[in-house]
Design a protein around this motif. Structure first.
Motif, short mmCIF file in Angstrom:
data_model
loop_
_atom_site.label_atom_id
_atom_site.label_comp_id
_atom_site.label_asym_id
_atom_site.label_seq_id
_atom_site.Cartn_x
_atom_site.Cartn_y
_atom_site.Cartn_z
N TYR A 177 0.86 -1.19 0.00
CA TYR A 177 0.00 0.00 0.00
C TYR A 177 0.89 1.24 0.00
O TYR A 177 1.82 1.34 0.80
CB TYR A 177 -0.90 0.02 1.24
CG TYR A 177 -1.87 -1.13 1.30
CD1 TYR A 177 -3.20 -0.97 0.93
CD2 TYR A 177 -1.46 -2.39 1.75
CE1 TYR A 177 -4.10 -2.02 1.00
CE2 TYR A 177 -2.35 -3.46 1.80
CZ TYR A 177 -3.67 -3.26 1.43
OH TYR A 177 -4.56 -4.32 1.48
N ASP A 178 0.61 2.18 -0.88
CA ASP A 178 1.35 3.42 -0.94
C ASP A 178 0.97 4.31 0.25
O ASP A 178 -0.21 4.49 0.54
CB ASP A 178 1.07 4.17 -2.24
CG ASP A 178 1.60 3.43 -3.46
OD1 ASP A 178 2.60 2.69 -3.32
OD2 ASP A 178 1.01 3.59 -4.55
N VAL A 179 1.96 4.83 0.93
CA VAL A 179 1.73 5.72 2.07
C VAL A 179 2.74 6.85 2.05
O VAL A 179 3.75 6.80 1.35
CB VAL A 179 1.85 4.96 3.41
CG1 VAL A 179 0.74 3.94 3.56
CG2 VAL A 179 3.22 4.32 3.56
N ASP A 180 2.45 7.87 2.82
CA ASP A 180 3.37 8.98 3.04
C ASP A 180 3.94 8.83 4.45
O ASP A 180 3.18 8.76 5.42
CB ASP A 180 2.64 10.32 2.90
CG ASP A 180 3.52 11.49 3.27
OD1 ASP A 180 4.47 11.78 2.52
OD2 ASP A 180 3.26 12.11 4.32
N LEU A 181 5.25 8.73 4.56
CA LEU A 181 5.88 8.50 5.85
C LEU A 181 5.48 9.55 6.88
O LEU A 181 5.17 9.24 8.03
CB LEU A 181 7.40 8.46 5.70
CG LEU A 181 8.21 8.34 7.00
CD1 LEU A 181 7.83 7.08 7.76
CD2 LEU A 181 9.70 8.37 6.69
N THR A 182 5.46 10.81 6.46
CA THR A 182 5.08 11.88 7.38
C THR A 182 3.64 11.72 7.84
O THR A 182 3.32 11.88 9.02
CB THR A 182 5.27 13.25 6.71
OG1 THR A 182 6.62 13.40 6.28
CG2 THR A 182 4.92 14.37 7.67
N GLY A 183 2.76 11.40 6.89
CA GLY A 183 1.35 11.23 7.24
C GLY A 183 1.12 10.05 8.17
O GLY A 183 0.31 10.13 9.11
N VAL A 184 1.83 8.96 7.95
CA VAL A 184 1.72 7.80 8.81
C VAL A 184 2.24 8.12 10.21
O VAL A 184 1.61 7.81 11.22
CB VAL A 184 2.50 6.60 8.21
CG1 VAL A 184 2.63 5.47 9.24
CG2 VAL A 184 1.80 6.08 6.96
N THR A 185 3.40 8.78 10.27
CA THR A 185 3.99 9.14 11.56
C THR A 185 3.09 10.09 12.33
O THR A 185 2.87 9.94 13.54
CB THR A 185 5.37 9.78 11.35
OG1 THR A 185 6.20 8.88 10.62
CG2 THR A 185 6.03 10.11 12.68
N ARG A 186 2.56 11.08 11.62
CA ARG A 186 1.67 12.05 12.27
C ARG A 186 0.46 11.34 12.89
O ARG A 186 0.06 11.63 14.02
CB ARG A 186 1.22 13.11 11.27
CG ARG A 186 0.35 14.20 11.89
CD ARG A 186 -0.08 15.25 10.87
NE ARG A 186 1.05 16.08 10.49
CZ ARG A 186 1.64 16.04 9.30
NH1 ARG A 186 1.22 15.20 8.38
NH2 ARG A 186 2.65 16.84 9.03
N PHE A 187 -0.12 10.39 12.16
CA PHE A 187 -1.28 9.66 12.68
C PHE A 187 -0.90 8.82 13.90
O PHE A 187 -1.58 8.87 14.93
CB PHE A 187 -1.88 8.77 11.60
CG PHE A 187 -2.87 7.77 12.13
CD1 PHE A 187 -4.04 8.19 12.75
CD2 PHE A 187 -2.63 6.41 12.03
CE1 PHE A 187 -4.95 7.28 13.27
CE2 PHE A 187 -3.53 5.48 12.54
CZ PHE A 187 -4.69 5.92 13.16
N LEU A 188 0.18 8.08 13.81
CA LEU A 188 0.52 7.14 14.88
C LEU A 188 0.95 7.83 16.16
O LEU A 188 0.92 7.21 17.23
CB LEU A 188 1.62 6.19 14.40
CG LEU A 188 1.21 5.24 13.26
CD1 LEU A 188 2.39 4.38 12.85
CD2 LEU A 188 0.03 4.37 13.67
N TYR A 189 1.34 9.10 16.08
CA TYR A 189 1.69 9.85 17.28
C TYR A 189 0.55 10.74 17.77
O TYR A 189 0.67 11.37 18.82
CB TYR A 189 2.94 10.70 17.04
CG TYR A 189 4.22 9.94 17.27
CD1 TYR A 189 4.79 9.87 18.55
CD2 TYR A 189 4.86 9.28 16.24
CE1 TYR A 189 5.96 9.15 18.77
CE2 TYR A 189 6.02 8.57 16.45
CZ TYR A 189 6.57 8.51 17.72
OH TYR A 189 7.72 7.78 17.93
N SER A 190 -0.53 10.78 17.04
CA SER A 190 -1.69 11.58 17.46
C SER A 190 -2.47 10.84 18.53
O SER A 190 -2.27 9.63 18.76
CB SER A 190 -2.61 11.85 16.27
OG SER A 190 -3.24 10.65 15.84
#
Length: 223
Positions: A84-97
């Protein structure tokens, strides 16, 4: 300011695996210790790699997990290898929210580090997801391979049921598909992709351009 914030997020991601206690801060070789039923059985990474590459099942714990997954072995293999294509910044932002931490807690209800159990479950799972997302793609196989420590599927002490909260509303059918570990793995990357948080700056930049002004020369001057 934004660059400093993102740098802090990435440093936090890197530290999340090293924050585990010394007894658990080792390279993962046992992604699943089936701590359920009448006995404990460990399935090593090599057995999963063999299955994911060729479809051959060489481990009895893996065979049991496949039998109880609610899917055929071929379906599990295809699902775990799917990227699955993802954006590292977007994934990191979500997982730390706050929402991301709640998600990680929910997703590690019975599956967590072998030694520290749910004490560091959020950190372990978050670390694996972010490590796999570094190249802009994630998969179940990649997340499993990136786990920072041995993991167990727990069913004991009337506290842990061995059931995982598969994040597949309306897409799983029956207890096996909706609670088994391997079904959980199949659906996890898609849930991460769907929940990654876009960069608010990027959203502003991609907004529709305003209507042209009446004097083109003025517009040219602004650019």
């Amino acid at each position: 300011m934004i660059k400093r914030l993102l740098a802090g997020l990435f440093v936090g991601a890197a530290l999340s695996s090293t924050a585990l206690p010394a007894s658990a801060a080792v390279d993962n070789d046992l992604p699943v210790r089936w701590n359920s039923g009448g006995a404990v059985w460990s399935t090593n990474q090599g057995a999963f790699d063999t299955f994911l590459e060729s479809g051959a099942v060489t481990d009895r714990g893996l065979q049991g997990g496949l039998n109880g997954s609610g899917w055929t072995a071929d379906e599990v293999r295809e699902g775990m290898n799917k990227t699955y294509d993802v954006d590292l910044t977007g994934v990191t932002r979500f997982l730390y929210s706050d929402e991301g931490v709640k998600f990680l807690k929910n997703q590690s209800s019975s599956y967590f580090p072998y030694w520290s159990m749910n004490t560091y479950a959020v950190q372990a799972l978050r670390s694996a997801i972010i490590m796999d997302a570094r190249d802009g793609q994630i998969s179940s196989a990649g997340i499993m391979a990136a786990l920072p420590t041995d993991m167990r599927l727990a069913d004991f002490c009337n506290t842990y049921t061995g059931a995982q909260n598969v994040c597949a509303e309306g897409r799983c059918q029956g207890d096996a598909q909706c609670t088994s570990l391997l079904s959980w793995y199949v659906f996890l990357p898609a849930c991460i992709q769907a929940n990654q948080m876009s960069d608010p700056v990027a959203e502003v930049r991609s907004a529709p351009a305003p209507a042209p002004m009446a004097q083109p020369e003025v517009i040219r001057g602004l650019w």
